[in-house]
Design an enzyme around this catalytic site. Structure first.
Site, PDB file in Angstrom:
ATOM      1  N   GLU A  58      35.466  35.730 -21.692  1.00 50.66           N
ATOM      2  CA  GLU A  58      34.549  36.559 -22.477  1.00 50.66           C
ATOM      3  C   GLU A  58      33.191  35.899 -22.367  1.00 50.66           C
ATOM      4  OE1 GLU A  58      35.441  39.299 -23.680  1.00 50.66           O
ATOM      5  OE2 GLU A  58      37.599  39.035 -23.474  1.00 50.66           O
TER       6      GLU A  58
ATOM      7  N   CYS B 105      27.391  37.383 -28.951  1.00 49.72           N
ATOM      8  CA  CYS B 105      27.596  37.878 -27.580  1.00 49.72           C
ATOM      9  C   CYS B 105      27.406  39.382 -27.504  1.00 49.72           C
ATOM     10  CB  CYS B 105      28.990  37.503 -27.102  1.00 49.72           C
ATOM     11  SG  CYS B 105      30.280  38.076 -28.218  1.00 49.72           S
TER      12      CYS B 105
END
Ligand code: NAP
Length: 676
Positions: free
Chosen positions: A258, A297
């Site tokens: 990720e 993020c």
């Protein structure tokens, strides 16, 4: 002020930092508050402990046992979360940020606990999909199953979510039956360590199920094999180093990444100033830029608006962001805290300088802004910063530079196609959002952008009161994205659990598949129990136990009575000529619902007993018409049992209604709740 020694927890021992430790500074004051890391960690012993002690202990439990364990862990953390809040202020996070990280992590664990109980069997094997018919008569079938990998899940996490980042990976791994070795980012590992201490102190985890590395991971990755999993969250740069590890490549070690992502948010062409959608867009964008000081993020890095609205949007967003108080996150009046460290602040400023080559700064001067709090002058603070890029087609760096702080760039688009093309210039993102009240815009953007994004978040006046936010990954929905975002996928309910399991195609006879999955499979042996199944308690019923009822003849009077009684006088039941013209029916036929009702009348044992309720039926198919004069019988077979509470559980029955020639006329699965 004393300096906190942040320990690792390896093979059952707490190991304090040594000469190899790194210093950790407070995001608020800049002073050193902790140190973490060892010159050498015995990674072999840690992996051995996970593989030989933690894994077997977890795999002895069923999915439901592990789900109950997760629920108890989440409750325990919830009761002690103030400890984590207190630690987390030094990361620069405000109370609202704690709710995102700490409460969000605990909430994720609760969701996996609940899904584990509701959507997984109380067993050691997870069937994946249905039975595949591989032969003509059904004597040879196929079933995909998932079983837990027998190694360790190594979780390498980013600094920005010291609790959520750990728990969102840990919950599915533990539910699958895999022990975890967690390596938080050093900058905020003291919060993760606090959370691990709480979980271990609860006594809820089996020995070896959870270990912790604070500091460097040493040669851990060089020791992994195909039964281990690496779950990485962090920057694209670190991911590309780690995924190229020769041992991971040689042994095909599962590697989920990720990474960072240049997420876009699109203002729909209909969402002009004065609409609820325009105001909603401004509110969401401001929140995404400032939550966790933009160190998220999923934060909105690129704001795509119709060219004609760029000025109005910049003005409205700047007004809103201008009201944000930046400073000591412990103070009530503070709306945005600090970046995690001075190093992070320098990194953001360097990226801002890159953006300035292609975009004009329209808000926020890092050299001139107010910081609240007397103790906060040495902290890593930055103001919200907004840029405007007037030529996003020619620009390159605005689409590939992640300034991991409170920074976003506004770009104008000509039409929906252009907006989609710009959103996709991120090269693969975790999330794109769209604020529009026009379903056709939603459709066009989704069809154009879905392949480049892991999640598409659409919001408007209808959903805004209950929507969960552009930047919030939810445990129910997948999190991850293609390309730049890492190509990984986490969460997504039970999908996330399967990342820690091997999917295997098992082929064999119905009895073999039934023995493996613990569920009765059509074609497998059917047995007769010692009493009517409705007189048997949940725990007494065995998969395969079958009741075959006496026959009942369906008459024309039955059909007419049912038609008048219910009002369902559809021509196929009432008009012989019209029914005969229908390609599916030979003439007048019985209602499907009449057959279901008659079936219940045939198999039910009426007296008060262990069957508490009929909760529904699945997969109903009417296979052959039943004409007046046909005689039906029912075969009722226990297919699977799933405990729900201490007092009762769900029984899934396979029901087949056959005619006088033993031909199936209807088939379905009936669900009942039965007393334990
Ligand atoms: P990072 O510098 O890439 O570090 C991530 C993790 O990798 C840390 O635990 C770090 O440990 C570790 N690491 C670094 N080098 C390593 C090596 N050679 N061997 C083993 N581990 C190593 O990222 P970060 O600065 O912590 O986090 C910010 C980035 O993460 C941003 O780019 C953000 O977009 C991304 N992020 C992505 C997601 C997502 O879900 N996609 C979520 C959060 C953040 P040390 O700290 O000890 O170096």
């Amino acid at each position: 002020m004393s300096i906190l020694d942040v320990a690792s927890f390896a093979a059952g021992e707490w190991i304090v930092p040594d000469a190899g430790a790194r210093e950790i500074e407070s995001a608020i004051t800049g002073r050193v508050i902790a140190r973490a890391g060892q010159a050498r960690l015995d990674t072999g012993a840690m992996l051995d402990h996970a593989r030989r002690v933690g894994g077997p202990a977890l795999r002895r439990l069923t999915f439901h046992d592990r789900a109950r364990m997760l629920k108890a862990l989440a409750q325990h953390l919830n009761e002690h979360k103030q400890t984590l809040y207190d630690l987390s202020y030094d990361t620069g996070a405000t109370l609202a940020d704690h709710r995102f990280d700490i409460d969000g992590g605990i909430g994720t664990m609760f969701v996996f606990a609940s899904k584990g109980r509701r959507e997984m069997p109380d067993a050691h094997v997870l069937p994946d999909g249905g039975i595949e018919q591989l032969s003509k008569t059904g004597s040879f079938l196929g079933q995909h199953i998932c079983t837990p990998l027998t190694g360790a899940a190594v979780h390498i996490n980013a600094f920005n979510f010291p609790v959520w980042g750990m728990l969102e990976k840990l919950a599915p791994a533990l539910l699958a039956g895999m022990p975890a070795i967690v390596k938080p980012a050093t900058a905020t590992c003291y919060v993760t360590e606090g959370c691990v201490r709480l979980m271990l102190a609860s006594g809820l985890l089996p020995e070896g199920a959870l270990q912790l590395v604070c500091g460097g991971l040493g040669d851990m990755l060089d020791r992994l094999d195909c039964q281990d999993v690496v779950g990485f969250t962090g920057s694209a740069a670190t991911a590309s180093i780690l995924r190229a590890n020769p041992n991971l490549l040689t042994n095909s070690v599962r590697f989920m990444a990720e990474q960072d992502s240049l997420n876009a948010s699109i203002l729909g062409p209909d969402a002009v100033p004065g609409t609820p959608e325009f105001d909603l867009f401004v509110k969401e964008a401001a929140r995404e830029i400032t939550t966790k000081a933009g160190q998220k993020c999923t934060a909105i890095r690129r704001i795509l608006v119709p060219e004609a609205q760029a000025g109005a949007l910049i003005e409205a967003l700047s007004t809103r962001l201008g009201k944000i108080t930046v400073g000591d996150p412990r103070l009530k009046e503070t709306r945005m805290g600090a970046l995690v460290s001075q190093a992070q602040k320098r990194d953001v400023l360097a990226k801002v300088a890159v953006l300035e080559g292609e975009a004009e700064r329209v808000l926020g001067d890092p050299g001139d802004f107010a910081v609240t709090g007397d103790d906060a002058q040495g902290g890593a603070f930055l103001p919200p910063m907004l840029f405007h890029c007037t030529d996003p087609d020619r620009a390159r760096r605005v689409h590939d530079t992640e300034a991991f702080g409170p920074v976003s760039t506004v770009m104008g688009y000509r039409d929906i196609e252009h907006a989609v093309a710009l959103a996709n210039r991120g090269g693969g993102s975790l999330v794109a959002s769209l604020v529009t009240h026009d379903p056709q815009v939603a459709r066009a953007v989704t069809l154009g952008a879905a392949a480049w994004h892991g999640r598409i978040y659409i919001n408007d006046r209808t959903s805004m009161a209950e929507s969960t936010g552009h930047g919030a990954p939810l445990p129910h929905m997948v999190h991850g994205g293609p390309g730049r975002a890492g190509g990984g996928e986490e969460l997504g309910g039970i999908r996330g659990v399967k990342h820690y399991m091997q999917r295997t195609a098992v082929q064999g006879s119905p009895d073999m598949l039934g023995a493996i999955t613990g569920r009765w499979v059509p074609g497998a042996a059917q047995t007769t129990g010692p009493a009517h199944p409705f007189r048997r308690r949940f725990a007494e019923l065995e998969p395969g136990e079958t009741l075959v009822t006496a026959p009942r003849t369906v008459t024309l009077e039955d059909i007419e009575h049912f038609a008048e009684f219910t009002g369902d006088t559809f021509y196929a039941h009432m008009d012989a000529e019209a029914a005969a013209r229908n390609p599916f029916f030979p003439g007048r036929v019985a209602h499907g619902y009449l057959l279901l009702a008659f079936a219940a009348g045939l198999f039910v044992d009426p007296g008060e007993g262990p069957v508490l309720a009929n909760t529904g039926l699945d997969g109903l198919r009417f296979l052959k018409p039943v004409e007046p004069g046909d005689a039906i019988r029912v075969r009722l077979t226990v297919k699977a049992r799933t405990p729900r509470t201490e007092d009762y559980g769900e029984v899934r029955w396979h029901v087949e209604i056959v005619n006088q020639d033993n031909e199936p006329v209807a088939r379905y699965e009936l669900l009942t709740m039965n007393a334990a």
